[in-house]
Write a protein that holds these residues in place. Sequence first.
Motif, PDB file in Angstrom:
ATOM      1  N   ALA A  64       0.829  -1.550  -0.055  1.00  0.00           N
ATOM      2  CA  ALA A  64       0.136  -0.162  -0.075  1.00  0.00           C
ATOM      3  C   ALA A  64       0.776   1.285  -0.055  1.00  0.00           C
ATOM      4  N   ARG A  65       0.376   1.992  -0.652  1.00  0.00           N
ATOM      5  CA  ARG A  65       1.351   3.360  -1.077  1.00  0.00           C
ATOM      6  C   ARG A  65       0.587   4.997  -1.075  1.00  0.00           C
ATOM      7  N   ASN A  66      -0.730   4.149  -0.970  1.00  0.00           N
ATOM      8  CA  ASN A  66      -1.974   5.402  -0.573  1.00  0.00           C
ATOM      9  C   ASN A  66      -2.916   4.698   0.321  1.00  0.00           C
ATOM     10  N   VAL A  67      -3.352   6.251   0.411  1.00  0.00           N
ATOM     11  CA  VAL A  67      -3.854   5.480   2.676  1.00  0.00           C
ATOM     12  C   VAL A  67      -4.952   4.842   2.537  1.00  0.00           C
ATOM     13  N   ILE A  68      -5.679   5.368   1.131  1.00  0.00           N
ATOM     14  CA  ILE A  68      -6.995   3.781   1.361  1.00  0.00           C
ATOM     15  C   ILE A  68      -6.709   2.518   1.843  1.00  0.00           C
ATOM     16  N   ASP A  69      -5.526   2.057   1.247  1.00  0.00           N
ATOM     17  CA  ASP A  69      -4.877   0.267   0.946  1.00  0.00           C
ATOM     18  C   ASP A  69      -4.679   0.247   2.183  1.00  0.00           C
ATOM     19  N   GLY A  70      -4.056   1.733   2.856  1.00  0.00           N
ATOM     20  CA  GLY A  70      -2.887   1.440   3.758  1.00  0.00           C
ATOM     21  C   GLY A  70      -4.056   1.609   4.724  1.00  0.00           C
ATOM     22  N   ALA A  71      -4.831   2.024   4.892  1.00  0.00           N
ATOM     23  CA  ALA A  71      -5.472   2.145   6.216  1.00  0.00           C
ATOM     24  C   ALA A  71      -6.480   0.556   6.262  1.00  0.00           C
TER      25      ALA A  71
END
Length: 83
Positions: A64-71
Motif C-alpha cells: 500500500a502506497r496510498n491512504v485507502i489501502d494502507g488504512a
Amino acid sequence: MSIESQRDEVEMLVQRNPTIELVGTFEEALSAKSPGRPAFNEMMQRIENGEADGIVAWQPDRLARNVIDGANIIHMLDRGVLK
C-alpha cells in the motif's frame, strides 16, 4: 526489484519458515500509489472471509502506497483479522 525477483525472495522466505502456509499468491502489475487494484482487493477480501490471516510480501511498501489501502490493512490489524 522486478516482480519475478520479488516472487523468488518470498518463495525462499516461505521455504525457510515451515509454519507459513500459503493459501494463495497474488501479483499486481499496477502501481500501489492508487487504490482499486483488482488483485489487492481480491487478497483483502479473502483475508476478510477468513481464508488467511497474514500477508507475505517482499517489502511492506509493495502492499500500500496510498491512504485507502494502507488504512484497510491497519483496520484489519486493529480488528485481529490480519495478524
